[in-house]
Each structure stands twice: as structure tokens, then as C-alpha cells.
Design a protein around this motif. Structure first.
Motif, PDB file in Angstrom:
ATOM      1  N   GLU A  90       1.893 -19.554   6.384  1.00  0.00           N
ATOM      2  CA  GLU A  90       1.714 -20.289   7.644  1.00  0.00           C
ATOM      3  C   GLU A  90       1.097 -19.412   8.734  1.00  0.00           C
ATOM      4  N   ASN A  91      -0.007 -18.784   8.372  1.00  0.00           N
ATOM      5  CA  ASN A  91      -0.789 -17.972   9.317  1.00  0.00           C
ATOM      6  C   ASN A  91      -0.057 -16.734   9.829  1.00  0.00           C
ATOM      7  N   ARG A  92       0.935 -16.265   9.084  1.00  0.00           N
ATOM      8  CA  ARG A  92       1.607 -15.032   9.486  1.00  0.00           C
ATOM      9  C   ARG A  92       1.691 -14.076   8.307  1.00  0.00           C
ATOM     10  N   ASN A  93       1.637 -12.780   8.624  1.00  0.00           N
ATOM     11  CA  ASN A  93       1.817 -11.745   7.616  1.00  0.00           C
ATOM     12  C   ASN A  93       3.294 -11.382   7.510  1.00  0.00           C
ATOM     13  N   ILE A  94       3.770 -11.245   6.288  1.00  0.00           N
ATOM     14  CA  ILE A  94       5.158 -10.860   6.039  1.00  0.00           C
ATOM     15  C   ILE A  94       5.154  -9.633   5.145  1.00  0.00           C
ATOM     16  N   TRP A  95       5.543  -8.487   5.715  1.00  0.00           N
ATOM     17  CA  TRP A  95       5.592  -7.241   4.975  1.00  0.00           C
ATOM     18  C   TRP A  95       6.981  -7.037   4.386  1.00  0.00           C
ATOM     19  N   ILE A  96       7.041  -6.499   3.175  1.00  0.00           N
ATOM     20  CA  ILE A  96       8.319  -6.148   2.549  1.00  0.00           C
ATOM     21  C   ILE A  96       8.247  -4.696   2.089  1.00  0.00           C
ATOM     22  N   GLU A  97       9.168  -3.893   2.568  1.00  0.00           N
ATOM     23  CA  GLU A  97       9.262  -2.484   2.191  1.00  0.00           C
ATOM     24  C   GLU A  97      10.542  -2.277   1.382  1.00  0.00           C
ATOM     25  N   VAL A  98      10.410  -1.689   0.196  1.00  0.00           N
ATOM     26  CA  VAL A  98      11.509  -1.597  -0.769  1.00  0.00           C
ATOM     27  C   VAL A  98      12.068  -0.178  -0.821  1.00  0.00           C
ATOM     28  N   ILE A  99      13.402  -0.077  -0.936  1.00  0.00           N
ATOM     29  CA  ILE A  99      14.049   1.224  -1.125  1.00  0.00           C
ATOM     30  C   ILE A  99      15.266   1.035  -2.022  1.00  0.00           C
ATOM     31  N   CYS A 100      15.507   2.018  -2.883  1.00  0.00           N
ATOM     32  CA  CYS A 100      16.659   1.975  -3.794  1.00  0.00           C
ATOM     33  C   CYS A 100      17.426   3.289  -3.624  1.00  0.00           C
ATOM     34  N   PRO A 101      18.461   3.322  -2.773  1.00  0.00           N
ATOM     35  CA  PRO A 101      19.161   4.581  -2.475  1.00  0.00           C
ATOM     36  C   PRO A 101      19.770   5.230  -3.711  1.00  0.00           C
ATOM     37  N   GLU A 102      19.619   6.551  -3.781  1.00  0.00           N
ATOM     38  CA  GLU A 102      20.251   7.323  -4.854  1.00  0.00           C
ATOM     39  C   GLU A 102      21.719   7.544  -4.492  1.00  0.00           C
ATOM     40  N   PRO A 103      22.641   7.430  -5.437  1.00  0.00           N
ATOM     41  CA  PRO A 103      24.078   7.469  -5.110  1.00  0.00           C
ATOM     42  C   PRO A 103      24.637   8.876  -4.883  1.00  0.00           C
ATOM     43  N   THR A 104      23.951   9.660  -4.067  1.00  0.00           N
ATOM     44  CA  THR A 104      24.440  11.005  -3.746  1.00  0.00           C
ATOM     45  C   THR A 104      25.813  10.922  -3.094  1.00  0.00           C
ATOM     46  N   LYS A 105      26.743  11.750  -3.537  1.00  0.00           N
ATOM     47  CA  LYS A 105      28.102  11.839  -2.995  1.00  0.00           C
ATOM     48  C   LYS A 105      28.971  10.621  -3.288  1.00  0.00           C
ATOM     49  N   ALA A 167      13.814  -4.328   2.177  1.00  0.00           N
ATOM     50  CA  ALA A 167      14.538  -4.734   0.969  1.00  0.00           C
ATOM     51  C   ALA A 167      15.270  -3.519   0.420  1.00  0.00           C
ATOM     52  N   VAL A 168      16.594  -3.558   0.444  1.00  0.00           N
ATOM     53  CA  VAL A 168      17.416  -2.449  -0.039  1.00  0.00           C
ATOM     54  C   VAL A 168      18.083  -2.863  -1.340  1.00  0.00           C
ATOM     55  N   ASN A 169      17.801  -2.117  -2.405  1.00  0.00           N
ATOM     56  CA  ASN A 169      18.410  -2.392  -3.703  1.00  0.00           C
ATOM     57  C   ASN A 169      19.559  -1.406  -3.932  1.00  0.00           C
ATOM     58  N   GLY A 170      20.786  -1.915  -3.921  1.00  0.00           N
ATOM     59  CA  GLY A 170      21.950  -1.055  -4.056  1.00  0.00           C
ATOM     60  C   GLY A 170      22.442  -0.885  -5.480  1.00  0.00           C
TER      61      GLY A 170
END
Length: 313
Positions: A90-105, A167-170
Motif C-alpha cells: 500500500e505504497n509504503r516500504n516495510i523493512w525487516i531486520e533479523v537477529i538470533c541471539p546466541e545464548p551466552t551465559k 525480528a528477534v528469533n529466540g
């Protein structure tokens, strides 16, 4: 090199039966992503690098692509230049940035279930990773707090009128095969990380031994992995209006083997460019309403699910 990722996946997850089925699903998801043309040029080398962090980062991108591949996708800038995915609606840009944290500690006793041994939920350690992941991807957009590094906004890669979703993948913080999407509050960790919501609490009249009230603690900061204090109220802070939403997911492709995979979408009530409701697939979607009760600001989170009518959370 093109097919070496299948050999790499086979080595990572050896075995027959469900293991074989799982390997085939991972290979299929990667294959679809690679053939789509949306996987960047470093995807294969990082997937097969031997780094656990890079492997799950690549798998996360492929699994997110699996969720959005039917949307109107636009080829993104070269790797390292901008966010992972650019959608158009609908005439808009939608950016998605992905990260998957490493389970340190995060204790190994939590990550790898041991027979006949109980494990305590390391909710603070897990929440630390959520706050750090969100902070890292926020600074990718807005620039570092010390202004030593420019963000995608100032570089003109992301426009002031664009929607930006983290987008955070846990999945790496799962309790064995069990989901690790929700925190000690009962809400997703992503909500605890941006709305300052802590554990449930009861207020008790000590003389009458009666419960006067119940609710959630307010928790505006938490120590990060380095012991420094970081805020947990990003979506109550109007300096973060360019962050449209957090897409919290727990994806690792093990649904094919009978395990659960779940997701939640958390909207920023102050977003300059709001993400349309129901645009991204999820099991839970939270929309916040802010209001004053003459003394202090209050947040009402409205939860929407696939199979139930709206309810106040």
C-alpha cells in the motif's frame, strides 16, 4: 559450494528417523531461500562457516523468508548496507531486520535438559539477550548513542516514512525442545524488554492477611551481559518512534518433527510509521493503548490471537 550446505546440515544433525526429517526440512527452507534470490552473497559461506552464531543467523533469515515469501518483496541493498528484507505494501516500504541471539551465559542445564534434573528458569539471563538484541538493531537504524556511528536513517538507506520491524528469533534459548518465547511475567520476553513489565506481584494487607491488589511489577532497567544498566521501556520512550514493531519468534524448523514454533508481534504505540495490524503472521499480536489516570501514565495491552477474540492482557 552450492550444495555444501546440505552436507554441513547433515553433519550438524546426524541420525535417522526424526533427525533425517529435520535435516531435510532445514535443507528445503535454505534451498527455497537461496533460489529466491533474496539470500545475500555471504549466506552460503556463513551458513557453512562452522560458527554456531552465523549458522542460526542464516537459518533465522531463511525461516523468516518462509513466513513472508508470499508478500511483495523488493531486492535489498548489498549485504551490510541495509536491513535484511524490504517489503512493499500500500505504497509504503516495510523493512525487516533479523537477529538470533546466541545464548551466552544462559545455563547449559537449561539449554540441554538432563534426565531427572530440574532446571530453574533463567529469566533474567534470557531477557538480557532480548534487550541487547533490540538495542543492537535499534542502533543499526538510529546510529550509536555516542554518535560515533551513523545509522541507516542518517545514511538515507531507510527513509523517515518507512516502517522498520526488528525480528528477534529466540530459538537458541529454548529449554531443550520447549519454547522460550514467554518470560516470567507471562508475556513474551519482547514485551518485557520494551514495556518495562516485570514479574507478577501481590499486595497483601499484613494485618488482615488479605490480598489488596495484584498486577505486574514495573521494571524500567535490567543489567545487560556486561553488568551495565539498559532500559526496558523502549516503546514508552518517544525517541524510538522509528521502531515500528518487534516480531518475536521462536523458529528453528523443528515443527516438522512435532515440536512447537510460536511467534508474537508487538506494536510500538508511538510509532511514527505504524505496521498495519495482521500484516505479519503470528500467534499473538499486541497493540498498546496509552492513557493517563491523572497520576501516572498507564499502558493497556490488547492481545489478539489466531483463535480467540480480542482480550485485555
Amino acid at each position: 559450494m552450492l550444495r555444501s550446505y546440505i552436507e554441513h546440515i547433515n553433519r550438524r544433525f546426524p541420525g535417522d528417523g526424526l533427525c533425517k526429517k529435520y535435516r531435510e526440512e532445514l535443507a528445503r527452507v535454505c534451498d527455497v531461500f537461496i533460489k529466491s534470490g533474496f539470500a545475500d552473497s555471504k549466506f552460503l559461506s556463513e551458513l557453512t562457516s562452522g560458527s554456531n552464531t552465523k549458522f542460526w543467523s542464516c537459518i533465522s533469515e531463511a525461516l523468516i523468508f518462509e513466513q513472508i515469501k508470499h508478500k511483495e518483496l523488493i531486492v535489498c541493498p548489498p549485504p551490510g548496507i541495509g536491513p535484511d528484507f524490504l517489503l512493499h505494501s500500500e505504497n509504503r516500504n516495510i523493512w525487516i531486520e533479523v537477529i538470533c541471539p546466541e545464548p551466552t551465559k544462559v545455563p547449559k542445564s537449561w539449554l540441554n535438559i538432563q534426565p531427572n534434573l530440574a532446571s530453574k528458569l533463567p529469566h533474567n539471563e534470557i531477557l538480557q539477550h532480548w534487550t541487547s538484541a533490540i538495542k543492537e538493531k535499534k542502533e543499526k537504524l538510529l546510529g550509536a548513542a555516542d554518535r560515533k556511528k551513523e545509522g541507516w536513517l542518517s545514511k538515507g538507506i531507510v527513509s523517515n516514512s518507512d516502517v522498520y520491524v526488528i525480528a528477534v528469533n529466540g530459538c537458541q534459548m529454548r529449554h531443550g525442545p520447549f519454547l522460550s518465547l514467554h518470560g516470567i511475567s507471562g508475556f513474551p520476553y519482547a514485551i518485557e524488554a520494551v514495556f518495562a513489565i516485570g514479574p507478577r506481584q501481590l499486595t497483601i494487607d499484613k494485618e488482615k492477611l488479605l490480598i489488596i491488589s495484584s498486577g505486574h511489577q514495573e521494571r524500567f532497567t535490567i543489567e545487560n551481559l556486561n553488568g551495565a544498566s539498559v532500559p526496558t521501556d523502549s516503546f514508552l520512550d518517544q525517541s524510538n518512534t522509528m521502531i515500528s514493531a518487534i516480531w518475536a519468534v521462536d523458529f528453528n524448523a523443528s515443527k516438522i518433527s512435532g515440536n512447537q514454533e510460536s511467534s508474537a508481534l508487538i506494536h510500538n504505540p508511538y510509532a511514527k510509521n505504524p505496521l498495519p495490524r495482521s500484516f505479519l503472521p503470528c500467534d499473538e499480536e499486541y497493540v498498546a493503548t496509552l492513557y493517563d489516570d491523572s497520576e501516572q501514565s498507564q499502558v493497556e495491552l490488547i492481545k489478539f490471537t489466531k483463535n480467540s477474540p480480542p482480550l485485555t492482557a
